[in-house]
Design an enzyme around this catalytic site. Structure first.
Site, PDB file in Angstrom:
ATOM      1  N   TYR A  95      -3.526  -5.737  -6.461  1.00  0.00           N
ATOM      2  CA  TYR A  95      -3.096  -4.497  -7.093  1.00  0.00           C
ATOM      3  C   TYR A  95      -3.643  -4.378  -8.509  1.00  0.00           C
ATOM      4  O   TYR A  95      -3.522  -5.304  -9.311  1.00  0.00           O
ATOM      5  CB  TYR A  95      -1.572  -4.417  -7.150  1.00  0.00           C
TER       6      TYR A  95
ATOM      7  N   SER B 272       5.517   2.907   1.536  1.00  0.00           N
ATOM      8  CA  SER B 272       5.169   4.333   1.590  1.00  0.00           C
ATOM      9  C   SER B 272       6.278   5.148   2.251  1.00  0.00           C
ATOM     10  O   SER B 272       6.032   5.907   3.197  1.00  0.00           O
ATOM     11  CB  SER B 272       3.838   4.551   2.319  1.00  0.00           C
TER      12      SER B 272
END
Length: 311
Positions: free
Chosen positions: A52, A221
């Site tokens: 990330y 998500s």
């Protein structure tokens, strides 16, 4: 915030988690505000990954730089990270050498001596389970990782790993939202003819498998319509769904984000919702869904409004 003890662990975990994949370009104060908002909402569980941030361990570094957690503060939170993806090639690497090296990099970046949980980040087609077992044994024996899990793994992939591991798999991070709920929908439409919803994919039955083996499903998500194509909340293509969400939000006195969260937390599998937002207000709004008591009728109404078939 609803808390539960994660099976196979001593971790008292919230059912809403803060994911930190988008903080690389945020200022120290923005990161502190985001985390403070999460903590005030009862979220003390933080999700990272070595990839990330655009460069290896960047978001982990920014988290540590901004917060500068003291030893006592570190013990008040759960830190989870992931390893196994190598974006520039070989793309996936579950070798013992890579996994150990990645964890050591995460520990340096996070300025901590251990990860509470390490997840294998998506499946590696060339996985050698004995290599994974060797890495997990070394990391566990050295105290660098307390618990282990996977992400986006099928039942057979988990069984293959577990055959060789001495440590239990405690979590499986899977994409899940009202509109992206294939592994939930498959069970509802099982053996129904003429609908794609009934097709068995990715080994089938992953939700039931995780429940049978006490593996916590972590839903990533939770507001995405499909796969990184924008959120469904307020989107004109999901007008029917949003009408139901808005009505239920008004009835329960919460925001639409809370209803989208509550649809996941209502499931008896005791799943965690992983928030990917960097907007503090959205974190607060979503956290409000932790304990919203959706009825069965409300849950299925949302499910059907999203386009899933309910016999």
């Amino acid at each position: 915030m609803k808390q539960f003890t994660m099976p196979h662990t001593e971790i008292s975990a919230p059912n809403v988690v803060l994911g930190l994949m988008r903080i690389a370009e945020k200022s120290d104060e923005e990161i502190r505000t985001l985390v403070r908002t999460a903590r005030e909402a009862g979220i003390d569980f933080f999700d990272h990954a070595d990839i990330y941030g655009g460069s290896t361990h960047r978001c982990e570094e920014r988290f540590a730089e901004a917060l500068q957690l003291s030893p006592s503060e570190r013990e008040q939170v759960t830190i989870q990270s992931k390893a196994g993806i190598v974006p520039d090639g070989p793309y996936f690497d579950f070798s013992a050498e890579h996994l150990v090296r990645s964890v050591e990099g995460s520990l340096r970046a996070l300025r901590t001596d251990h990860l509470d949980i390490l997840l294998l980040h998506r499946p590696d087609a060339l996985v050698e389970p004995e290599e994974v077992a060797r890495a997990f044994d070394e990391l566990h024996a050295s105290g660098k990782v307390t618990h282990f899990g996977v992400s986006n793994h099928t039942p057979r992939q988990i069984e293959l790993l577990q055959k060789h591991l001495d440590q239990p798999i405690v979590a499986n991070q899977l994409q899940l939202s009202i509109t992206h709920s294939t592994f939930v929908a498959q069970g509802v439409a099982s053996n129904m003819q003429g609908t794609d919803q009934a097709l068995v994919r990715d080994g089938g039955g992953i939700l039931d498998f995780c429940r049978l083996h006490d593996i916590t499903v972590q839903a990533w998500s939770p507001f995405q319509a499909q796969f990184f194509d924008g959120v469904f909340l307020g989107h004109p293509e999901y007008a029917e769904l949003n009408a139901v969400i808005d009505r239920l939000a008004a009835q329960h006195g919460v925001t639409p984000e809370a209803i989208a969260t509550a649809w996941i937390t209502r499931h008896p599998a005791q799943m965690q919702v992983v928030l990917g937002t960097t907007t503090p207000q959205r974190v607060s709004d979503a956290a409000g869904g932790s304990e919203v008591p959706l009825t069965r009728a409300e849950w299925y109404e949302l499910f059907r409004a999203a386009g899933w078939m309910v016999p």
